[in-house]
Scaffold this motif. Sequence first.
Motif, PDB file in Angstrom:
ATOM      1  N   GLU A  32       0.827  -1.212   0.000  1.00  0.00           N
ATOM      2  CA  GLU A  32       0.000   0.000   0.000  1.00  0.00           C
ATOM      3  C   GLU A  32       0.858   1.257   0.000  1.00  0.00           C
ATOM      4  OE1 GLU A  32      -2.552   1.018   3.278  1.00  0.00           O
ATOM      5  OE2 GLU A  32      -1.014   0.622   4.782  1.00  0.00           O
ATOM      6  N   VAL A  33       0.274   2.328  -0.536  1.00  0.00           N
ATOM      7  CA  VAL A  33       0.874   3.660  -0.453  1.00  0.00           C
ATOM      8  C   VAL A  33       0.094   4.432   0.610  1.00  0.00           C
ATOM      9  CG1 VAL A  33       1.511   5.760  -1.678  1.00  0.00           C
ATOM     10  CG2 VAL A  33       1.498   3.576  -2.893  1.00  0.00           C
ATOM     11  N   PHE A  34       0.818   4.893   1.621  1.00  0.00           N
ATOM     12  CA  PHE A  34       0.217   5.510   2.803  1.00  0.00           C
ATOM     13  C   PHE A  34       0.634   6.972   2.854  1.00  0.00           C
ATOM     14  CE2 PHE A  34       0.071   6.565   7.329  1.00  0.00           C
ATOM     15  CZ  PHE A  34      -1.088   5.919   7.776  1.00  0.00           C
ATOM     16  N   GLY A  35      -0.333   7.877   2.827  1.00  0.00           N
ATOM     17  CA  GLY A  35      -0.047   9.310   2.859  1.00  0.00           C
ATOM     18  C   GLY A  35       0.077   9.812   4.277  1.00  0.00           C
ATOM     19  N   GLN A 198      -4.211  12.609  -2.958  1.00  0.00           N
ATOM     20  CA  GLN A 198      -5.545  12.096  -3.267  1.00  0.00           C
ATOM     21  C   GLN A 198      -5.485  11.088  -4.416  1.00  0.00           C
ATOM     22  OE1 GLN A 198      -8.473  15.173  -3.374  1.00  0.00           O
ATOM     23  NE2 GLN A 198     -10.038  13.923  -4.327  1.00  0.00           N
ATOM     24  N   LEU A 199      -4.631  11.349  -5.401  1.00  0.00           N
ATOM     25  CA  LEU A 199      -4.503  10.453  -6.551  1.00  0.00           C
ATOM     26  C   LEU A 199      -3.596   9.264  -6.268  1.00  0.00           C
ATOM     27  CD1 LEU A 199      -4.050  13.177  -9.314  1.00  0.00           C
ATOM     28  CD2 LEU A 199      -6.071  11.740  -8.978  1.00  0.00           C
ATOM     29  N   LEU A 200      -2.662   9.423  -5.338  1.00  0.00           N
ATOM     30  CA  LEU A 200      -1.593   8.446  -5.152  1.00  0.00           C
ATOM     31  C   LEU A 200      -1.879   7.397  -4.085  1.00  0.00           C
ATOM     32  CD1 LEU A 200       1.398   7.531  -5.552  1.00  0.00           C
ATOM     33  CD2 LEU A 200       2.049   9.340  -3.938  1.00  0.00           C
ATOM     34  N   CYS A 201      -2.488   7.803  -2.978  1.00  0.00           N
ATOM     35  CA  CYS A 201      -2.468   6.971  -1.768  1.00  0.00           C
ATOM     36  C   CYS A 201      -3.706   6.093  -1.595  1.00  0.00           C
ATOM     37  CB  CYS A 201      -2.306   7.854  -0.536  1.00  0.00           C
ATOM     38  SG  CYS A 201      -0.713   8.695  -0.511  1.00  0.00           S
ATOM     39  N   ASP A 202      -3.480   4.953  -0.937  1.00  0.00           N
ATOM     40  CA  ASP A 202      -4.585   4.075  -0.557  1.00  0.00           C
ATOM     41  C   ASP A 202      -5.223   4.561   0.741  1.00  0.00           C
ATOM     42  OD1 ASP A 202      -4.115   1.979  -2.622  1.00  0.00           O
ATOM     43  OD2 ASP A 202      -2.199   1.807  -1.589  1.00  0.00           O
ATOM     44  N   ARG A 203      -4.363   4.868   1.722  1.00  0.00           N
ATOM     45  CA  ARG A 203      -4.846   5.393   3.001  1.00  0.00           C
ATOM     46  C   ARG A 203      -4.054   6.639   3.369  1.00  0.00           C
ATOM     47  NH1 ARG A 203      -4.419   2.285   7.787  1.00  0.00           N
ATOM     48  NH2 ARG A 203      -2.535   1.308   6.945  1.00  0.00           N
ATOM     49  N   VAL A 204      -4.627   7.421   4.287  1.00  0.00           N
ATOM     50  CA  VAL A 204      -4.018   8.689   4.681  1.00  0.00           C
ATOM     51  C   VAL A 204      -4.123   8.854   6.194  1.00  0.00           C
ATOM     52  CG1 VAL A 204      -4.159  11.200   4.478  1.00  0.00           C
ATOM     53  CG2 VAL A 204      -4.618   9.795   2.495  1.00  0.00           C
ATOM     54  N   ALA A 205      -3.024   9.328   6.798  1.00  0.00           N
ATOM     55  CA  ALA A 205      -3.063   9.784   8.193  1.00  0.00           C
ATOM     56  C   ALA A 205      -2.913  11.299   8.176  1.00  0.00           C
ATOM     57  CB  ALA A 205      -1.934   9.161   9.001  1.00  0.00           C
ATOM     58  N   ILE A 206      -3.817  11.984   8.845  1.00  0.00           N
ATOM     59  CA  ILE A 206      -3.754  13.445   8.935  1.00  0.00           C
ATOM     60  C   ILE A 206      -3.273  13.811  10.331  1.00  0.00           C
ATOM     61  CG2 ILE A 206      -5.074  15.583   8.851  1.00  0.00           C
ATOM     62  CD1 ILE A 206      -6.877  14.281   6.776  1.00  0.00           C
ATOM     63  N   ILE A 207      -2.163  14.550  10.391  1.00  0.00           N
ATOM     64  CA  ILE A 207      -1.536  14.903  11.662  1.00  0.00           C
ATOM     65  C   ILE A 207      -1.564  16.417  11.848  1.00  0.00           C
ATOM     66  CG2 ILE A 207       0.749  14.821  10.563  1.00  0.00           C
ATOM     67  CD1 ILE A 207       1.940  14.066  13.271  1.00  0.00           C
ATOM     68  N   SER A 208      -1.859  16.848  13.049  1.00  0.00           N
ATOM     69  CA  SER A 208      -1.868  18.273  13.366  1.00  0.00           C
ATOM     70  C   SER A 208      -1.422  18.448  14.812  1.00  0.00           C
ATOM     71  CB  SER A 208      -3.270  18.861  13.180  1.00  0.00           C
ATOM     72  OG  SER A 208      -3.288  20.241  13.499  1.00  0.00           O
ATOM     73  N   GLY A 210       1.139  17.499  16.380  1.00  0.00           N
ATOM     74  CA  GLY A 210       1.714  16.314  17.002  1.00  0.00           C
ATOM     75  C   GLY A 210       0.751  15.188  17.275  1.00  0.00           C
ATOM     76  N   GLU A 211      -0.496  15.304  16.808  1.00  0.00           N
ATOM     77  CA  GLU A 211      -1.488  14.259  17.029  1.00  0.00           C
ATOM     78  C   GLU A 211      -2.112  13.836  15.707  1.00  0.00           C
ATOM     79  OE1 GLU A 211      -3.833  14.781  20.997  1.00  0.00           O
ATOM     80  OE2 GLU A 211      -3.583  16.805  20.165  1.00  0.00           O
ATOM     81  N   ILE A 212      -2.395  12.552  15.576  1.00  0.00           N
ATOM     82  CA  ILE A 212      -3.106  12.080  14.389  1.00  0.00           C
ATOM     83  C   ILE A 212      -4.596  12.291  14.602  1.00  0.00           C
ATOM     84  CG2 ILE A 212      -3.773  10.016  13.100  1.00  0.00           C
ATOM     85  CD1 ILE A 212      -0.922   9.110  13.153  1.00  0.00           C
ATOM     86  N   ILE A 213      -5.187  13.054  13.701  1.00  0.00           N
ATOM     87  CA  ILE A 213      -6.608  13.375  13.796  1.00  0.00           C
ATOM     88  C   ILE A 213      -7.450  12.252  13.215  1.00  0.00           C
ATOM     89  CG2 ILE A 213      -8.387  15.032  13.090  1.00  0.00           C
ATOM     90  CD1 ILE A 213      -6.137  17.096  12.813  1.00  0.00           C
ATOM     91  N   GLN A 214      -6.986  11.690  12.109  1.00  0.00           N
ATOM     92  CA  GLN A 214      -7.782  10.677  11.426  1.00  0.00           C
ATOM     93  C   GLN A 214      -6.892   9.817  10.540  1.00  0.00           C
ATOM     94  OE1 GLN A 214     -11.303  12.613  10.177  1.00  0.00           O
ATOM     95  NE2 GLN A 214     -12.351  10.774   9.523  1.00  0.00           N
ATOM     96  N   VAL A 215      -7.191   8.517  10.492  1.00  0.00           N
ATOM     97  CA  VAL A 215      -6.544   7.591   9.565  1.00  0.00           C
ATOM     98  C   VAL A 215      -7.637   6.813   8.854  1.00  0.00           C
ATOM     99  CG1 VAL A 215      -4.948   5.650   9.260  1.00  0.00           C
ATOM    100  CG2 VAL A 215      -4.551   7.294  11.091  1.00  0.00           C
ATOM    101  N   ASP A 216      -7.642   6.847   7.533  1.00  0.00           N
ATOM    102  CA  ASP A 216      -8.662   6.101   6.790  1.00  0.00           C
ATOM    103  C   ASP A 216      -8.264   6.062   5.313  1.00  0.00           C
ATOM    104  OD1 ASP A 216     -11.012   4.684   6.216  1.00  0.00           O
ATOM    105  OD2 ASP A 216     -12.249   6.002   7.454  1.00  0.00           O
ATOM    106  N   THR A 217      -9.040   5.329   4.534  1.00  0.00           N
ATOM    107  CA  THR A 217      -8.839   5.380   3.085  1.00  0.00           C
ATOM    108  C   THR A 217      -9.235   6.766   2.589  1.00  0.00           C
ATOM    109  OG1 THR A 217     -11.079   4.643   2.554  1.00  0.00           O
ATOM    110  CG2 THR A 217      -9.407   2.924   2.882  1.00  0.00           C
TER     111      THR A 217
END
Length: 305
Positions: A32-35, A198-208, A210-217
Motif C-alpha cells: 500500500e501507499v500511505f499518505g 488524493q490520486l496516489l495513496c490508498d490510506r491517509v493519516a492526517i496529523i496536526s 503532534g497528534e493524528i486526527i484521522q486515519v482512513d482510506t
Amino acid sequence: MSRVTLSVSDLRKTIKRKEIIKGLNFELREGEVFGFLGPNGAGKTTTIRMLVGLIKPTSGSIRICGYDVKSDFTKAMKYMGCIVENPELYPFLSGYENLLHFARMLPGANEGRIQDVINLVGLQARIDDKVKTYSLGMRQRLGIAQALLNKPKVLILDEPTNGLDPAGIREMRQFIRALAEKEGLSVLVSSHLLSEIQLLCDRVAIISKGEIIQVDTVHNLLNTQEKIIWKLEPLEKGKRILRGLTEVTETEDGYLITPFQERDAGRWNQELTKQGVLVMEMNRKLPALEELFLELTGGGGGGIG
C-alpha cells in the motif's frame, strides 16, 4: 488482509520539556501507499526521523517487519529504505558509481542488485552519466534506487515530488504506485501536495500539532464530507424548508449546501416540491482532500516540523 510491515504504537517525542509528538498510532500494510499529511510544524518530519532511526522516541514503539527499532535496531533497519528531504548524491560521480559506493556499505548489495534497482527505476539509458547532468526527477529516481539497494519492505519518501514540474509529478506518482503494486513495498509518502496524495495513496493519516486526527482510506475520508448543492426558486422559502430538515449553509451566489445523506436526499427533494419550491439544481459534491484537510486541521499547525 495484507500483513503489517510497519507498526507505530503510542509514539511520543519531547524536546526541551515540550511534547512535540503526542501518542501516534498507525500501521502500514504490504503493497500500500500511505499518505502522511499535516501542515508545516505538525510533526511529520520529527515522526519520520524517529521511524528511520535518526532520532530516538521519548516513549512508544516502532516495529518494522516485527522487529522493534529500539531493541533490534540493525534487524529493523534491514527492512527500511528512505529518502528524508533530498537524496544525498555525489554530483561528479556517475549514477552507477553512486550506487556502487552505497552498495559497498550494505551486505548483500552486489552488482546484480545494483542492476536490478537501475532497471526498477528506469535509469538504464543514463546510469553512466554524471549525476550533475541529471534532471531533478532523475535524481529523485536515483535516490530511490539507492534506498532500494538493501531490498527493504518499507520505503519512506519525504516530499518525493518537491520541485518537480507537472509531468515529473505525474511520472513519480505512477512510479511510486508501481513500486507498491508490483514489488509489494509499503510506501509512506509525506507531502503537502494534497491533490497528489488524493490520486496516489490508498490510506491517509492526517496529523496536526503532534497528534493524528484521522486515519482512513482516501475514499472514506472524502465520503464523510460529501455535500449536496441546491439551487432553489424561491430561495428564501426553500432555505426555510431545508433548515427544518437538516443543516444548511448559503453561498454568496445563492446556492444552498447541505450534508449528503442518501436516504434523506430524495425525501428533502420531495418536501420542497410538495411545498411549491422549484428544484432547479441538485448536485452531489465530493470535496477535494484539501478542503477536508483544512477543515480537520483548522488550516494551521504550530510547533516543530
